[in-house]
Write an enzyme that holds these catalytic residues in place. Structure first.
Site, mmCIF file in Angstrom:
data_model
loop_
_atom_site.group_PDB
_atom_site.id
_atom_site.type_symbol
_atom_site.label_atom_id
_atom_site.label_comp_id
_atom_site.label_asym_id
_atom_site.label_seq_id
_atom_site.Cartn_x
_atom_site.Cartn_y
_atom_site.Cartn_z
ATOM 1 N N GLY A 139 31.426 -56.529 -15.741
ATOM 2 C CA GLY A 139 31.366 -57.479 -14.637
ATOM 3 C C GLY A 139 32.731 -57.780 -14.036
ATOM 4 O O GLY A 139 33.713 -57.108 -14.309
ATOM 5 N N GLU A 171 41.122 -52.813 -15.123
ATOM 6 C CA GLU A 171 40.576 -51.997 -14.045
ATOM 7 C C GLU A 171 40.789 -52.772 -12.741
ATOM 8 O O GLU A 171 41.605 -52.420 -11.917
ATOM 9 C CB GLU A 171 39.074 -51.742 -14.290
ATOM 10 N N ASP A 217 31.549 -43.086 -16.191
ATOM 11 C CA ASP A 217 31.212 -44.434 -15.730
ATOM 12 C C ASP A 217 29.816 -44.450 -15.096
ATOM 13 O O ASP A 217 28.860 -44.903 -15.712
ATOM 14 C CB ASP A 217 32.274 -44.967 -14.757
ATOM 15 N N ASP A 218 29.719 -43.973 -13.845
ATOM 16 C CA ASP A 218 28.448 -43.970 -13.106
ATOM 17 C C ASP A 218 28.262 -42.592 -12.468
ATOM 18 O O ASP A 218 28.573 -42.399 -11.289
ATOM 19 C CB ASP A 218 28.481 -45.049 -12.023
ATOM 20 N N HIS A 245 31.493 -43.829 -22.158
ATOM 21 C CA HIS A 245 31.390 -44.888 -21.139
ATOM 22 C C HIS A 245 30.545 -44.412 -19.957
ATOM 23 O O HIS A 245 31.052 -43.839 -18.992
ATOM 24 C CB HIS A 245 32.801 -45.297 -20.675
#
Ligand SMILES: [Zn+2]
Length: 358
Positions: free
Chosen positions: A188, A218, A296-297, A28
């Site tokens: 989103g 989440e 994630d990021d 992810h």
């Protein structure tokens, strides 16, 4: 525990060095949250894009979560405001994709499913979804050829955008045979935008051989995890940590063999958990939920996968053998054909058995 996770990460420590050496899997990771800060500055100079600052350290607070930020979704998402100005040309997008793979390889991530949002990447240019997808694919293949990493791609669509966009992105992904696209992701805003409307397009994706992962549990609670599994057909859940709020959802996740793509630092930064000590990763693992650890990021959170493993061990109480279990869970949940997945699992099992402990 400080919100600033950097204070817990000692890259000279025996623990960090050992975990960095382990072969790792990331399931992810968003391309759009993986951009190097020096690349932003380079591109800003080249394309005359105004930046709030032109040195890495001065730019950092505008594009990364820092210790002084309030942990909150709005703050986290605001960091993308600067980033989304950068998709001006295909060469930029290719560079970002190449570097994202290179960065993962340097962290000894040996298998990665990198997700990207074609619609977001078209906003600043005139390319179609297919050109964007092919461009990302070519860059990823070039990076794979030069580094010890295997990468597959997942196309992301946002539930707060239209179903028509999702249909067009899917059509472009299907047309790009040989691009290494193995899955579709519904991402989103979870609040106020039900996943249900996307069921037909996601079903079409599955009929065309793509696997399905859905961001849920989440921003919203366990009911959304149930909905993603039962009504939408998710095989994996992005985050899903709030499944812990309802034991019937935990049972469902376990019975269906659903894998959770857990991203602890991201959860801290967006305010899903008040501290890493209160993160349910270890609880989920002890409940026999198939968890995996992801970034994630990584650029937005200023984190590597090695850092996440260190934090899971030091702050979230996961023993080292459960870190290895999480990596094997990721191998078993890879969106690969059965024979390739089996080969990945046996390769990782052997490598992790031999991996040194700190
Ligand atoms: Zn995500």
């Amino acid at each position: 525990m400080s919100f600033n996770v950097q204070s817990l990460i000692d890259r000279d420590s025996a623990l960090w060095q050992a975990l960095r050496a382990w072969p790792k899997i990331e399931l992810h990771r968003h391309l759009e949250g993986s951009i190097r800060l020096p690349t932003l500055i380079d591109v800003a100079h080249e394309y005359a894009i105004p930046l709030p600052a032109y040195s890495v350290e001065d730019l950092r607070p505008y594009v990364q979560m820092t210790g002084s930020d309030r942990p909150d979704f709005a703050v986290f998402l605001s960091k993308f405001d600067v980033l989304r100005q950068f998709y001006r040309s295909l060469p930029i997008i290719r560079r970002i994709a190449y570097e994202a793979v290179e960065d993962a390889a340097q962290d000894n991530v040996r298998y990665m499913e990198l997700r990207f949002t074609p619609h977001a990447l078209t906003r600043q240019n005139d390319y179609g979804y297919q050109e964007i997808i092919e461009g990302v694919c070519e860059a990823v293949q070039a990076a794979q050829a030069e580094h010890d990493i295997q990468v597959r791609l997942i196309v992301s669509v946002n539930r707060h955008e239209s179903v028509e966009i999702a249909e067009q992105v899917l059509a472009a992904a299907i047309a790009c045979a040989g691009c290494g696209i193995v899955g579709m992701d519904l991402a989103g805003k979870e609040v106020g935008f039900a996943a249900h409307a996307f069921r037909p397009v996601l079903h079409t994706a599955q009929e065309n051989g793509l696997h399905l992962t859905v961001h849920a549990g989440e921003w919203e609670g366990a009911a959304n995890v149930r909905h993603a599994i039962e009504a939408v057909g998710a095989e994996r859940i992005g985050h899903g940590v709030r499944a812990i709020e309802d034991s019937t959802v935990i049972q469902l996740v376990r019975e269906r063999g659903i894998t959770l793509e857990v991203c602890p630092t991201s959860n801290l930064h967006t305010g899903v958990v008040p501290s890493l000590e209160q993160h349910p990763l270890a609880d989920l693992a002890y409940l026999d939920v198939r968890t995996t650890i992801n970034t994630d990021d990584p650029s937005l959170s200023n984190i590597t996968l090695t850092d996440e493993l260190v934090l899971a061990h030091l702050a979230m109480g996961l023993p080292l053998d459960l870190l290895k279990t999480n990596i094997l869970n990721a191998a078993e949940a890879a969106f690969l054909p059965d024979d390739e997945r089996a080969a990945l699992v046996s390769r990782f099992r052997a490598a992790l058995d031999a991996a040194p402990l700190p």
